[in-house]
Design a protein around this motif. Sequence first.
Motif, PDB file in Angstrom:
ATOM      1  N   ALA A   1      -8.309  10.394  30.029  1.00  0.00           N
ATOM      2  CA  ALA A   1      -7.129  11.257  30.300  1.00  0.00           C
ATOM      3  C   ALA A   1      -6.307  10.893  31.563  1.00  0.00           C
ATOM      4  N   GLY A   2      -5.298  11.088  31.615  1.00  0.00           N
ATOM      5  CA  GLY A   2      -4.488  10.676  32.643  1.00  0.00           C
ATOM      6  C   GLY A   2      -3.038  10.102  32.271  1.00  0.00           C
ATOM      7  N   ALA A   3      -2.323   9.471  33.323  1.00  0.00           N
ATOM      8  CA  ALA A   3      -0.894   9.262  32.761  1.00  0.00           C
ATOM      9  C   ALA A   3      -0.640   8.036  31.801  1.00  0.00           C
ATOM     10  N   ASN A   4      -1.618   6.956  31.949  1.00  0.00           N
ATOM     11  CA  ASN A   4      -1.738   5.969  30.796  1.00  0.00           C
ATOM     12  C   ASN A   4      -2.258   6.647  29.403  1.00  0.00           C
ATOM     13  N   ALA A   5      -3.138   7.318  29.623  1.00  0.00           N
ATOM     14  CA  ALA A   5      -3.560   7.815  28.271  1.00  0.00           C
ATOM     15  C   ALA A   5      -2.403   8.690  27.777  1.00  0.00           C
ATOM     16  N   ASP A   6      -2.081   9.427  28.319  1.00  0.00           N
ATOM     17  CA  ASP A   6      -0.590  10.231  27.914  1.00  0.00           C
ATOM     18  C   ASP A   6       0.460   9.475  27.475  1.00  0.00           C
ATOM     19  N   ARG A   7       0.769   8.180  28.309  1.00  0.00           N
ATOM     20  CA  ARG A   7       1.627   7.142  27.772  1.00  0.00           C
ATOM     21  C   ARG A   7       1.253   6.587  26.376  1.00  0.00           C
ATOM     22  N   ALA A   8      -0.104   6.370  26.167  1.00  0.00           N
ATOM     23  CA  ALA A   8      -0.440   5.707  24.936  1.00  0.00           C
ATOM     24  C   ALA A   8      -0.228   6.734  23.845  1.00  0.00           C
ATOM     25  N   LYS A   9      -0.351   7.878  24.076  1.00  0.00           N
ATOM     26  CA  LYS A   9       0.093   8.806  23.075  1.00  0.00           C
ATOM     27  C   LYS A   9       1.421   8.936  22.603  1.00  0.00           C
ATOM     28  N   ILE A  10       2.337   8.955  23.806  1.00  0.00           N
ATOM     29  CA  ILE A  10       3.691   9.112  23.663  1.00  0.00           C
ATOM     30  C   ILE A  10       4.331   7.825  22.917  1.00  0.00           C
ATOM     31  N   LYS A  11       3.824   6.738  23.341  1.00  0.00           N
ATOM     32  CA  LYS A  11       4.248   5.473  22.809  1.00  0.00           C
ATOM     33  C   LYS A  11       3.864   5.577  21.161  1.00  0.00           C
ATOM     34  N   ALA A  12       2.795   5.843  20.877  1.00  0.00           N
ATOM     35  CA  ALA A  12       2.266   6.002  19.514  1.00  0.00           C
ATOM     36  C   ALA A  12       3.054   6.714  18.620  1.00  0.00           C
ATOM     37  N   ASP A  13       3.412   7.732  19.188  1.00  0.00           N
ATOM     38  CA  ASP A  13       4.190   8.734  18.307  1.00  0.00           C
ATOM     39  C   ASP A  13       5.783   8.185  18.263  1.00  0.00           C
ATOM     40  N   ALA A  14       6.255   7.674  19.040  1.00  0.00           N
ATOM     41  CA  ALA A  14       7.630   7.064  19.290  1.00  0.00           C
ATOM     42  C   ALA A  14       7.417   5.689  18.154  1.00  0.00           C
ATOM     43  N   MET A  15       6.354   5.012  18.318  1.00  0.00           N
ATOM     44  CA  MET A  15       6.406   3.689  17.320  1.00  0.00           C
ATOM     45  C   MET A  15       6.319   4.076  15.895  1.00  0.00           C
ATOM     46  N   ALA A  16       5.206   5.316  15.602  1.00  0.00           N
ATOM     47  CA  ALA A  16       4.923   5.556  14.162  1.00  0.00           C
ATOM     48  C   ALA A  16       6.412   6.328  13.680  1.00  0.00           C
ATOM     49  N   ARG A  17       7.194   7.000  14.540  1.00  0.00           N
ATOM     50  CA  ARG A  17       8.195   7.739  13.996  1.00  0.00           C
ATOM     51  C   ARG A  17       9.378   6.397  13.837  1.00  0.00           C
ATOM     52  N   SER A  18       9.486   5.463  14.556  1.00  0.00           N
ATOM     53  CA  SER A  18      10.325   4.453  14.482  1.00  0.00           C
ATOM     54  C   SER A  18      10.155   3.599  13.384  1.00  0.00           C
ATOM     55  N   LEU A  19       8.859   3.178  13.401  1.00  0.00           N
ATOM     56  CA  LEU A  19       8.571   2.225  12.048  1.00  0.00           C
ATOM     57  C   LEU A  19       8.541   3.158  10.617  1.00  0.00           C
ATOM     58  N   ALA A  20       8.345   4.253  10.694  1.00  0.00           N
ATOM     59  CA  ALA A  20       8.306   5.075   9.383  1.00  0.00           C
ATOM     60  C   ALA A  20       9.799   5.361   8.990  1.00  0.00           C
ATOM     61  N   ARG A  21      10.705   5.334   9.910  1.00  0.00           N
ATOM     62  CA  ARG A  21      12.252   5.440   9.783  1.00  0.00           C
ATOM     63  C   ARG A  21      12.859   4.043   9.205  1.00  0.00           C
ATOM     64  N   SER A  22      12.247   3.008   9.852  1.00  0.00           N
ATOM     65  CA  SER A  22      12.592   1.681   9.570  1.00  0.00           C
ATOM     66  C   SER A  22      12.200   1.141   8.093  1.00  0.00           C
ATOM     67  N   LEU A  23      11.059   2.041   7.601  1.00  0.00           N
ATOM     68  CA  LEU A  23      10.715   1.611   6.253  1.00  0.00           C
ATOM     69  C   LEU A  23      11.041   2.870   5.324  1.00  0.00           C
TER      70      LEU A  23
ATOM     71  N   HIS B   1       0.692  -1.401  -0.066  1.00  0.00           N
ATOM     72  CA  HIS B   1       0.164   0.115  -0.021  1.00  0.00           C
ATOM     73  C   HIS B   1       0.706   1.319  -0.124  1.00  0.00           C
ATOM     74  N   GLY B   2       2.032   1.282   0.324  1.00  0.00           N
ATOM     75  CA  GLY B   2       2.794   2.312   0.444  1.00  0.00           C
ATOM     76  C   GLY B   2       2.289   3.234   1.552  1.00  0.00           C
ATOM     77  N   LEU B   3       3.171   2.953   2.878  1.00  0.00           N
ATOM     78  CA  LEU B   3       2.746   3.763   4.081  1.00  0.00           C
ATOM     79  C   LEU B   3       3.595   4.816   3.996  1.00  0.00           C
ATOM     80  N   THR B   4       2.871   5.957   3.400  1.00  0.00           N
ATOM     81  CA  THR B   4       3.211   7.415   3.316  1.00  0.00           C
ATOM     82  C   THR B   4       3.529   8.002   4.752  1.00  0.00           C
ATOM     83  N   SER B   5       4.108   9.090   4.504  1.00  0.00           N
ATOM     84  CA  SER B   5       4.117   9.961   5.723  1.00  0.00           C
ATOM     85  C   SER B   5       2.902  10.568   5.909  1.00  0.00           C
ATOM     86  N   ALA B   6       2.060  11.045   5.098  1.00  0.00           N
ATOM     87  CA  ALA B   6       0.567  11.260   5.209  1.00  0.00           C
ATOM     88  C   ALA B   6      -0.139  10.000   5.952  1.00  0.00           C
ATOM     89  N   ARG B   7       0.033   8.811   5.658  1.00  0.00           N
ATOM     90  CA  ARG B   7      -0.530   8.068   6.344  1.00  0.00           C
ATOM     91  C   ARG B   7      -0.214   7.582   7.726  1.00  0.00           C
TER      92      ARG B   7
END
Length: 132
Positions: free
Chosen positions: A105-127, A82-88
Motif C-alpha cells: 500500500a502506498g504511492a508506488n503500489a498505487d502507481r503499479a496498479k495505474i501503470k498496469a491498467d494503462a498498459m493493459a488498455r494500450s496493449l489491448a487496443r494495439s491488438l 492464444h487470443g488475448l481476449t478482453s476477458a483475459r
Amino acid sequence: MTCRRSHLPDLSCRADIDVLVRRFYERALADAVLAPVFDVLAVVGLDEHLVVVADFWEQILFRTTRYDGAFIPVHRALHGHHGLTSARFERWLTLWTENVDALFAGANADRAKIKADAMARSLARSLGVGMS
C-alpha cells in the motif's frame, strides 16, 4: 475522525517487485482464464521469465534500465497463438490489482496498479481487443 493507515509496506525496491511478480504468477498459472496463455513458460522457464518481468516492473516503477525485452512483439505472438481476449486482459488486471493490494500500500503500489491498467488498455487496443 482518525486516519486509518495501512499496515502494509509500499513497493520500495527490487525485492518487493520480485515478491509481487512471483505471487502474481503463482495465481496466474493456476487461473482457468490465464493459465493457457502462460503455457509457453514450460519452454522458456518460469524462473528466467520472472527475472525479465521483474526487470520490466522495476523499470516502470523505479526508472531503472535493466529491462531489455520486446514487450509488444511478445504479446502480439501470444495473441496470435492464444487470443488475448478482453476477458483475459480484464482477468490479468484484476489479478494484478488484487496481488498489489494484498501485499503493498502506498504511492508506488498505487502507481503499479495505474501503470498496469494503462498498459493493459494500450496493449489491448494495439491488438484490436476492446476492454470495458
